[in-house]
Design an enzyme around this catalytic site. Structure first.
Site, mmCIF file in Angstrom:
data_model
loop_
_atom_site.group_PDB
_atom_site.id
_atom_site.type_symbol
_atom_site.label_atom_id
_atom_site.label_comp_id
_atom_site.label_asym_id
_atom_site.label_seq_id
_atom_site.Cartn_x
_atom_site.Cartn_y
_atom_site.Cartn_z
ATOM 1 C CB SER A 199 -0.871 0.005 1.252
ATOM 2 O OG SER A 199 -1.507 1.249 1.423
ATOM 3 C CE1 TYR A 202 -3.759 -1.914 5.356
ATOM 4 C CE2 TYR A 202 -3.105 0.329 4.877
ATOM 5 C CZ TYR A 202 -3.532 -0.909 4.442
ATOM 6 O OH TYR A 202 -3.718 -1.130 3.099
#
Length: 156
Positions: free
Chosen positions: A47, A72
């Protein structure tokens, strides 16, 4: 993505366990099979959020200091770093395997269910990719012959 604090069955922070450790273990188990296929590729979906990550080696599970976003970011940074290191090690091995990591972009899926964003928000409808478009970078890394001599890179 940005889930509440909880742990895997083995006691790891869930996002790190799911997004990184699970992929890491699966990859290591698949390398012997992949080594039998010339030009095999390992593609790790990371990501753009990895740019905000740090890895706290002294507190990998973020115990006592849990932040769902930082968890995350850390897991996605681990994906990118893993791919870079894996590529270096595979280059020194007899295996013909390349490794790539990528950011597929913001895709309208259930991934964001813990972010607090409405499932069908105006922002999501206008700025997120549909799953078909969101899969294109992954397919590029998995299939495009122009990447045959590259390994360890990150794509967006």
């Amino acid at each position: 993505m940005t889930c509440p604090e909880w742990q895997t069955e083995d006691g790891f922070e869930m996002q790190f366990g799911t997004n990184h450790l699970g992929h890491f273990l699966l990859t290591l188990h698949l390398i012997p099979l992949m080594s039998k296929v010339p030009g095999a590729r390992i593609v790790t979906v990371a990501s753009g959020a990895h740019k905000f990550g740090t890895i706290d080696m002294a507190n990998i599970n973020l115990k006592g200091n849990y932040d769902k976003d930082m968890a995350y970011f850390q897991s996605k940074l681990a994906n990118v770093l893993f791919t870079r290191e894996l590529a270096k090690r595979l280059k020194k091995s007899p295996f013909d395997i390349n490794a790539y990591s990528l950011n597929p972009g913001a895709i309208s899926t259930d991934l964001q269910r813990h972010t607090g964003q409405a499932e069908d928000s105006w922002f999501k409808r206008h700025f997120f990719l549909n799953p078909f478009m969101g899969s294109q970078t992954t397919l590029y890394c998995a299939l495009d012959e122009s990447l045959d001599n590259e390994s360890g890179f990150y794509y967006e």
